[in-house]
Structures are given as C-alpha cells and as structure tokens.
Design an enzyme around this catalytic site. Structure first.
Site: not given
Ligand code: ARG
Length: 491
Positions: A52, A139, A184-185, A306, A312, A314, A319, A346, A351, A354
């Site tokens: 690791s 551990n 709303t909606h 773009s 553009k 963006n 996003e 354990y 492991q 992480k």
C-alpha cells in the site's frame, strides 16, 4: 497513482507505480520484517498487489507522530531505556526530513508506510530501532494514523466550508433585495431575492459542518495500545499516548479499535452530503449562466472556451462539481462494501480503506475551493432576472391571497379567479403587473385599485416577512444571524 514505468507479467504490461520505489527484481531477498517464519520470498506481482506504500506514504507525518508518542510512553514506562527513546526520536525526525525533501526511497517490498519507516529507522540507528514496535502492531498503528490524518483534514474541510459560507453571505448582503424568480419544478413560482436564495446554501453548509464536527468527535479516540487485537501484556500507558496525540481518550475495546472504520464511513457519508449540496448549487450556476436564463455571468477564470465554437463560454468548473458526487458516492460504497461481513478483527481487506478516503478528501477540498472562487466572482444580471419574473406571472399567489383577505372569497374560488386573470394576461401577452383595473374587473367585478399594488413584484417580496421568508428586511436579519452563527462575528 503515479505510473512512471511498467512491468511485464504473464505477457501483459502492468503499471509499476512509483519511480522512487526500489525495483529489486533479482532473486528476492526474504522480507526481513516477517521473514522469520518464511522459507521463500514473495512473488514480485504479489509484492505489488500486497503493498500500500504507493498511496499510504501520504500518512508519513502521522505515522511518525504516533511512533514518537508511543516510544516516549515506552521509555516513561521503562519498557525501553531513555537512551533508546532519544535515538528513536532522532532517527524518526531524520526520516521525516528525508521524506519531506523527497530523499527517501520507498520500497514496495516493505509493503506500507509503517514498515518503510521502521526499516529505515533500523538502518539509521541500528538495534534500538528494533524496539519501536514493542507493545504495538500495525493494526493499531494504521488505525491511529488514519484517524490522525483524517482529523487534520476534517479541520481543513471545515475551514473550506466556512470560506464558502462567508462568500455566499457576502454575496447575499450585496444582493439582499435583488428580485429574481423562485422556482418549483423549475417553473417560475414566486418572486424571491437573490440574497435569500444564496442564504439557503449557507444553511445546508452549516448542517454539513455540524455533521463533520460530529464525526470528528466520535473519531477522536486513540487506538494505540490495542496492539494486534487483544491488547498487550506490557505495562503501557494508553492515556499518556492518547493525550500526546490530542485524542480525547483511548478506545475502550482493543478488538473494536483495530477493526473500526466507522469514522471513515461517517466522514464519507458527510462528504456525500456536501457533494450533493455543491452539485445542486453547481447545477443552478449552469442553468443561470445558460443562454436561455442568462441570470448570471460566471467569472472567466472558472469557465473555458470551446476548441471549435468561438462564441462559447462553458461552465466547466460547475459541471465538474455537478459530476463529482459520482466518485464521492463511489468511494463511500466501496468502503461500505469492503467492511460488510468482515469478521473480527483486522483483515487485509481493510487496506482498501485508504484510496477512497484519500480521494474523497482531495475531491471535496477541490470542489469547495473552486465553488468559493466562482461564488466570489459571479455577477448577477438583474434585468434578465426581472424579465423572467414578468413572464412567469409570479404574483398570482399574491392575487389569490388578496381576494381571500380583502374580498372574503374562499381560497379555492380565489385560486380559480386568479387562474382566469393569468389566462387573460397570457392572451394579451403581458405580465400581471401590466393588466389594467378594467381588464381585471372582467374577471373580478368588485376589484378595486389596491389590486394593482398586489400584482407588483416588489410588493410581493416585501410582504413575505414570516420568519425565514424572503422579504429584504428578513434577508438582512438572516445575514446578521448567519454571521453570528457561522462566522462568529456581528459585522
Ligand atoms: N498496510 C496495512 C493496511 O493498510 C497495515 C496494517 C497491516 N496489518 C497486518 N496485520 N497485515 O491495512
């Protein structure tokens, strides 16, 4: 993962994670930490699979901090000599230096950060270094390291959340009475103020901070001294170590201490909610900055052009923030799945905790910092907000309420009459505000002049003074309160 070169296995190329990693492919030396029981060496690919160090080296400061506290305790309890402790301390500090200057060679053969550091300690100070691991296991060590690391990160994320709250509050103060449609909606519903809208996110982030604080509180118990799983027969002082590492207390059950990753799951759940909140705001920024809405201008520093369409701009940053819950939820699910059904205590499975934790921390911090930058610099476009308000008949509820209160019409009937007035405005292609009294009287014969005031957007907003409502004077009060509650000042 930093892939610098590749190794061949079964005719396939696999990434060899780090250049600074020792690459000893000759006849494998038997691992000198647990090699006593072993008569042959580990397969190269197993070493890579098992290790690791590629990602847990990020824990080096906490690992050293824990080892310093542990060895000081061992010396205080006369389990090791004071002289050995001093040597261990000097060695560990040298290692800290080497790692921070990128002069340390990590070895996959040594599996993880714990063994890499311990091995180097023995290289530097000789036999006394071999005493560091007395009355300890990896551990309890790894559980301690992650807790220490995460605790620090939680504090940083809390500051990031605070900065975002602060920038939202500042924007809300600038635009406490700027009128815009509330939805709303995603249909125009009622007029609100931009300040009120921004403050709704301040509340969400406040709850997020509360959840993190709660998680931090439960996390803050020291596993060190639980050893492998059963505690130890050495006369250790767990309270001393807990105090040194600023934990509230030692954990109460050694088996629970080494197998508990609840704190990581709690953290990732809290992070998932942060990600949800950020993605909702991000989506609003995308909508508001779209050509159709055009309610705000996003700062150039957080938008991109773009490669093909020159016109553009963006909202890439927004996003991306909208998309990040994908990996944040994924990380949470990954750890929940790893722990589900895992027998005590354990298991090497753990492991796998992480990378999801590290990735969540990194992602959440980045999103918060970027969002704060965008909020600070975004500029509303008031006339576009007003245009949208006028097209959406947002004072229809005010008209219905007026009919109830002033003309004693029951609400259901008032709702019906109001609908007819809206239809009339629609047929005349005008806003409710632009209808004349004569127009209205064709639907409500006893309407008086006051009705025209009711249809005005500013009036609709300024009347919404119920606690928590959108009236500008309420928004000013809410800003004061939010400053006190979240920023700890009255300004
Ligand atoms: N690298 C291991 C982990 O991250 C450290 C603990 C290893 N303990 C063990 N008994 N193999 O979980």
């Amino acid at each position: 993962m930093h892939v610098k070169n590749w190794i061949k296995f079964n005719n396939r190329l696999l990434p060899n994670i780090d250049k600074k990693m020792e690459n000893d492919s000759s006849e494998k030396k038997i691992n000198n930490i647990w090699g006593g029981r072993f008569s042959s060496s580990t397969d190269g690919i197993m070493e890579e699979f098992n290790s690791s160090i590629q990602f847990d080296k990020i824990l080096y400061l906490e690992d050293i901090e824990g080892s310093l506290a542990h060895s000081e305790m061992l010396s205080k309890q006369k389990i090791i000599s004071n002289k050995d402790f001093e040597l261990i301390k000097t060695g560990l500090n040298q290692i800290k230096d080497e790692i921070s200057k990128n002069e340390f060679t990590f070895s996959m053969k040594l599996e993880d950060i714990h063994m890499n550091i311990e091995n180097r300690l023995v290289e530097i100070i000789g036999d006394p270094g071999k005493k560091l691991h007395t009355a300890r296991s990896r551990n309890d060590q790894v559980a301690t390291d992650i807790k220490l690391w995460l605790r620090k990160e939680i504090d940083e994320i809390d500051l990031n959340l605070l900065s975002l709250q602060k920038s939202l509050i500042e924007k809300a103060e600038m635009y406490y009475d700027l009128l815009m449609p509330g939805y709303t909606h995603l249909q125009v519903a009622q007029p609100i103020t931009f300040g009120h809208h921004l403050l709704s996110y301040v509340e969400m982030l406040g709850r997020d901070r509360g959840r993190l604080a709660d998680c931090r509180k439960r996390l803050n118990e020291s596993p060190l001294g639980s050893a492998a799983l059963a505690g130890t027969s050495y006369p250790i002082d767990r309270d001393f170590v807990a105090r040194k590492l600023k934990f509230d207390k030692p954990t109460d059950n050694s088996m629970d201490a080494v197998s508990d990753r609840d704190f990581a799951i709690e953290f990732m759940s809290a992070s998932s909610l942060i990600a949800i909140h950020l993605s909702r705001l991000a989506e609003e920024l995308v909508i508001w900055s779209s050509d159709r809405f055009n309610f705000i201008k996003l700062p150039e520093s957080f938008t991109t052009g773009s490669s093909i369409m020159p016109q553009k701009r963006n909202p890439d940053a927004a996003e991306l923030i909208r998309a990040k819950p994908g990996r944040i939820f994924g990380n949470l699910f990954s750890l929940m799945t790893v722990l589900k059904g895992l027998p005590m205590t354990y298991g090497k499975d753990m492991q796998e905790d992480k990378e999801p934790i590290f990735d969540t921390v990194k992602t959440i911090k980045l999103c918060l910092i970027i969002m704060t930058g965008m909020v600070k610099k975004l500029e509303p476009i008031p006339h576009k907000m007003m245009e949208a308000l006028q097209n959406g008949f947002p004072t229809a509820t005010d008209l219905a309420d007026y009919l109830v209160t002033n003309l004693a019409i029951p609400f259901r009937d008032a709702h019906h009459f109001t609908g007819k007035v809206v239809l009339l405005a629609e047929s005349k292609s005008c806003s409710l505000e632009n209808l004349t009294l004569e127009d209205i009287r064709t639907v409500i014969p006893n309407a008086d002049n006051n009705i025209l005031n009711v249809l005005k957007i500013e009036n609709s907003v300024s009347k919404r003074t119920s606690y928590g409502g959108t009236a500008p004077k309420n928004v000013l009060m809410a800003i004061k309160k939010a400053k006190l509650k979240f920023l700890g000042n009255k300004k």
